[in-house]
Design a protein around this motif. Structure first.
Motif, PDB file in Angstrom:
ATOM      1  N   GLY A 119     -49.374 -41.777  21.040  1.00  0.00           N
ATOM      2  CA  GLY A 119     -49.944 -40.711  20.219  1.00  0.00           C
ATOM      3  C   GLY A 119     -50.846 -39.789  21.016  1.00  0.00           C
ATOM      4  N   TYR A 120     -51.644 -40.380  21.878  1.00  0.00           N
ATOM      5  CA  TYR A 120     -52.551 -39.559  22.692  1.00  0.00           C
ATOM      6  C   TYR A 120     -51.766 -38.661  23.642  1.00  0.00           C
ATOM      7  CZ  TYR A 120     -56.003 -38.387  26.239  1.00  0.00           C
ATOM      8  OH  TYR A 120     -56.799 -37.716  27.120  1.00  0.00           O
ATOM      9  N   ARG A 121     -50.756 -39.257  24.273  1.00  0.00           N
ATOM     10  CA  ARG A 121     -49.952 -38.468  25.207  1.00  0.00           C
ATOM     11  C   ARG A 121     -49.198 -37.353  24.488  1.00  0.00           C
ATOM     12  NH1 ARG A 121     -48.725 -43.637  27.199  1.00  0.00           N
ATOM     13  NH2 ARG A 121     -46.644 -43.516  26.257  1.00  0.00           N
ATOM     14  N   ALA A 122     -48.761 -37.621  23.271  1.00  0.00           N
ATOM     15  CA  ALA A 122     -48.037 -36.597  22.512  1.00  0.00           C
ATOM     16  C   ALA A 122     -48.962 -35.434  22.159  1.00  0.00           C
ATOM     17  CB  ALA A 122     -47.434 -37.214  21.253  1.00  0.00           C
ATOM     18  N   ARG A 123     -50.190 -35.783  21.718  1.00  0.00           N
ATOM     19  CA  ARG A 123     -51.132 -34.705  21.382  1.00  0.00           C
ATOM     20  C   ARG A 123     -51.484 -33.884  22.610  1.00  0.00           C
ATOM     21  NH1 ARG A 123     -53.418 -38.887  18.344  1.00  0.00           N
ATOM     22  NH2 ARG A 123     -55.032 -39.177  19.934  1.00  0.00           N
ATOM     23  N   ARG A 124     -51.681 -34.558  23.729  1.00  0.00           N
ATOM     24  CA  ARG A 124     -52.033 -33.831  24.950  1.00  0.00           C
ATOM     25  C   ARG A 124     -50.885 -32.921  25.391  1.00  0.00           C
ATOM     26  NH1 ARG A 124     -53.453 -37.265  30.199  1.00  0.00           N
ATOM     27  NH2 ARG A 124     -51.218 -37.704  29.958  1.00  0.00           N
ATOM     28  N   THR A 125     -49.670 -33.413  25.295  1.00  0.00           N
ATOM     29  CA  THR A 125     -48.512 -32.588  25.665  1.00  0.00           C
ATOM     30  C   THR A 125     -48.372 -31.390  24.734  1.00  0.00           C
ATOM     31  OG1 THR A 125     -47.372 -34.538  26.526  1.00  0.00           O
ATOM     32  CG2 THR A 125     -46.024 -32.607  26.031  1.00  0.00           C
ATOM     33  N   PHE A 126     -48.575 -31.638  23.444  1.00  0.00           N
ATOM     34  CA  PHE A 126     -48.479 -30.542  22.481  1.00  0.00           C
ATOM     35  C   PHE A 126     -49.559 -29.493  22.737  1.00  0.00           C
ATOM     36  CE2 PHE A 126     -49.773 -28.672  18.414  1.00  0.00           C
ATOM     37  CZ  PHE A 126     -48.583 -28.057  18.046  1.00  0.00           C
ATOM     38  N   THR A 127     -50.775 -29.961  23.058  1.00  0.00           N
ATOM     39  CA  THR A 127     -51.868 -29.019  23.335  1.00  0.00           C
ATOM     40  C   THR A 127     -51.555 -28.167  24.558  1.00  0.00           C
ATOM     41  OG1 THR A 127     -53.472 -30.551  22.370  1.00  0.00           O
ATOM     42  CG2 THR A 127     -54.327 -28.822  23.818  1.00  0.00           C
ATOM     43  N   ARG A 128     -51.064 -28.806  25.592  1.00  0.00           N
ATOM     44  CA  ARG A 128     -50.716 -28.059  26.801  1.00  0.00           C
ATOM     45  C   ARG A 128     -49.597 -27.053  26.529  1.00  0.00           C
ATOM     46  NH1 ARG A 128     -50.684 -32.883  31.406  1.00  0.00           N
ATOM     47  NH2 ARG A 128     -52.964 -33.188  31.473  1.00  0.00           N
ATOM     48  N   LEU A 129     -48.614 -27.486  25.741  1.00  0.00           N
ATOM     49  CA  LEU A 129     -47.515 -26.572  25.414  1.00  0.00           C
ATOM     50  C   LEU A 129     -48.015 -25.385  24.602  1.00  0.00           C
ATOM     51  CD1 LEU A 129     -44.493 -25.921  25.388  1.00  0.00           C
ATOM     52  CD2 LEU A 129     -44.279 -27.356  23.334  1.00  0.00           C
ATOM     53  N   LEU A 130     -48.932 -25.671  23.670  1.00  0.00           N
ATOM     54  CA  LEU A 130     -49.481 -24.595  22.848  1.00  0.00           C
ATOM     55  C   LEU A 130     -50.273 -23.605  23.702  1.00  0.00           C
ATOM     56  CD1 LEU A 130     -49.866 -23.434  20.015  1.00  0.00           C
ATOM     57  CD2 LEU A 130     -51.889 -24.899  19.773  1.00  0.00           C
ATOM     58  N   VAL A 131     -51.092 -24.130  24.610  1.00  0.00           N
ATOM     59  CA  VAL A 131     -51.862 -23.250  25.498  1.00  0.00           C
ATOM     60  C   VAL A 131     -50.925 -22.419  26.368  1.00  0.00           C
ATOM     61  CG1 VAL A 131     -53.469 -23.215  27.443  1.00  0.00           C
ATOM     62  CG2 VAL A 131     -53.899 -24.722  25.491  1.00  0.00           C
ATOM     63  N   PHE A 132     -49.872 -23.062  26.860  1.00  0.00           N
ATOM     64  CA  PHE A 132     -48.908 -22.337  27.695  1.00  0.00           C
ATOM     65  C   PHE A 132     -48.234 -21.211  26.911  1.00  0.00           C
ATOM     66  CE2 PHE A 132     -44.459 -21.861  29.018  1.00  0.00           C
ATOM     67  CZ  PHE A 132     -44.645 -21.389  30.310  1.00  0.00           C
ATOM     68  N   LEU A 133     -47.861 -21.511  25.660  1.00  0.00           N
ATOM     69  CA  LEU A 133     -47.208 -20.490  24.839  1.00  0.00           C
ATOM     70  C   LEU A 133     -48.158 -19.336  24.526  1.00  0.00           C
ATOM     71  CD1 LEU A 133     -45.125 -22.713  22.371  1.00  0.00           C
ATOM     72  CD2 LEU A 133     -44.297 -21.371  24.320  1.00  0.00           C
ATOM     73  N   VAL A 134     -49.436 -19.673  24.279  1.00  0.00           N
ATOM     74  CA  VAL A 134     -50.420 -18.616  24.014  1.00  0.00           C
ATOM     75  C   VAL A 134     -50.590 -17.728  25.237  1.00  0.00           C
ATOM     76  CG1 VAL A 134     -52.853 -18.168  23.552  1.00  0.00           C
ATOM     77  CG2 VAL A 134     -51.628 -19.889  22.216  1.00  0.00           C
ATOM     78  N   ILE A 135     -50.720 -18.363  26.404  1.00  0.00           N
ATOM     79  CA  ILE A 135     -50.867 -17.584  27.642  1.00  0.00           C
ATOM     80  C   ILE A 135     -49.625 -16.743  27.897  1.00  0.00           C
ATOM     81  CG2 ILE A 135     -51.102 -17.764  30.144  1.00  0.00           C
ATOM     82  CD1 ILE A 135     -52.814 -20.246  29.707  1.00  0.00           C
ATOM     83  N   LEU A 136     -48.455 -17.348  27.651  1.00  0.00           N
ATOM     84  CA  LEU A 136     -47.211 -16.612  27.851  1.00  0.00           C
ATOM     85  C   LEU A 136     -47.120 -15.427  26.890  1.00  0.00           C
ATOM     86  CD1 LEU A 136     -44.499 -16.499  29.342  1.00  0.00           C
ATOM     87  CD2 LEU A 136     -43.537 -17.946  27.535  1.00  0.00           C
ATOM     88  N   GLY A 137     -47.536 -15.638  25.637  1.00  0.00           N
ATOM     89  CA  GLY A 137     -47.511 -14.551  24.665  1.00  0.00           C
ATOM     90  C   GLY A 137     -48.468 -13.433  25.032  1.00  0.00           C
ATOM     91  N   LEU A 138     -49.677 -13.827  25.475  1.00  0.00           N
ATOM     92  CA  LEU A 138     -50.637 -12.808  25.895  1.00  0.00           C
ATOM     93  C   LEU A 138     -50.124 -12.033  27.102  1.00  0.00           C
ATOM     94  CD1 LEU A 138     -54.006 -14.755  25.492  1.00  0.00           C
ATOM     95  CD2 LEU A 138     -53.118 -12.920  24.039  1.00  0.00           C
ATOM     96  N   GLY A 139     -49.532 -12.764  28.040  1.00  0.00           N
ATOM     97  CA  GLY A 139     -48.977 -12.080  29.211  1.00  0.00           C
ATOM     98  C   GLY A 139     -47.852 -11.135  28.829  1.00  0.00           C
TER      99      GLY A 139
END
Length: 261
Positions: free
Chosen positions: A10-30
């Motif tokens: 569960g912890y690893r899943a949340r961490r992966t999801f958070t990283r993916l979300l941050v990546f998508l936000v950065i990608l969208g902003l870029g």
């Protein structure tokens, strides 16, 4: 009793999801930044000097890059076609960027004015025609200022005078050539000799008067007035007392009335 490790699934899943979300936000902003830069560049005009001409460029829908500007309206194609520079220095103009077409028009007008004015003032038909070419292009710039419009109208007025004078000269030449050809036809043995004589009799005097009037209009009346200005008449000095009233004329000698009786 066993406890779940913080490194569990569960912890690893949340961490992966958070990283993916941050990546998508950065990608969208870029992507948004790239899109905005592309939109800004697509509205930017520049000019470049190529092969002795000034070419108008318009930015592509990308953060960088430009291509030759080709307006969708065919009537504007001539206005923004490459401008022959004929030795003009446009270094400062090529260093500028214009985010509005009106700004581009106001920047191009001084160049067209500089190219047109000395040519239309030369009085030589070939140069006047070349100057008129630049004026016609300047007329199509819709974003020029009111002061620039007045300057354009002034130059159009000047070129109208030169064009009118040239047309009158062309008319005089045609009349002269027509009379010469009629005279030649009337003096030779051919089937048109009689008709040529009749035409000369009918229109000859009027045509010669017209030719002379056109000659005076082009070569005399349209010449600049170089006559000297007549000096102003000298003013009479005023009397010391300041009285400017005219003095009565002195009485002349009275005739001798003869001896009294």
């Amino acid at each position: 009793m066993t406890t779940h490790s913080p490194q569990g699934f569960g912890y690893r899943a949340r961490r992966t999801f958070t990283r993916l979300l941050v990546f998508l936000v950065i990608l969208g902003l870029g992507g948004g930044v790239v899109f905005l830069l592309g939109q800004l560049n697509a509205r930017t005009f520049t000019v470049v000097q190529e092969n002795g001409e000034l070419a108008v460029m318009k930015g592509r829908a990308l953060p960088t890059g430009a291509a030759a500007y080709r307006p969708g309206d065919p009537r504007l194609a001539d206005a923004y076609a490459p401008i022959p520079l004929e030795g003009q220095d446009v270094t400062l103009l090529t260093q500028q960027k214009f985010t509005d077409r009106d700004d581009l028009d106001r920047a191009l007008f001084p160049l067209l004015e500089t190219l047109a004015r000395p040519r239309i003032a030369s009085g030589e038909p070939a140069k006047v025609e070349r100057g008129l070419y630049y004026l016609r292009r300047a007329e199509k710039l819709s974003g020029i200022t009111e002061e620039q419009r007045r300057s354009l109208q002034s130059m159009l007025t000047d070129v109208a005078f030169y064009q009118a004078r040239q047309k009158l000269e062309d008319a005089r030449r045609l009349v002269s050539e027509g009379l010469a050809q009629l005279k030649l036809a009337s003096e030779t043995e051919n089937r048109h000799a009689r008709a040529a004589n009749q035409m000369l009799t009918t229109v000859g005097p009027s045509a010669r008067d017209l030719e002379e009037a056109l000659r005076r209009a082009v070569h005399t009346d349209s010449a600049p007035d170089n006559s000297p200005v007549a000096p102003a008449p000298p003013q009479r000095p005023s009397s010391p007392s300041g009285d400017t009233a005219a003095q009565p004329p002195a009485a002349g000698p009275t005739p001798d009335a003869g001896p009294l009786p």
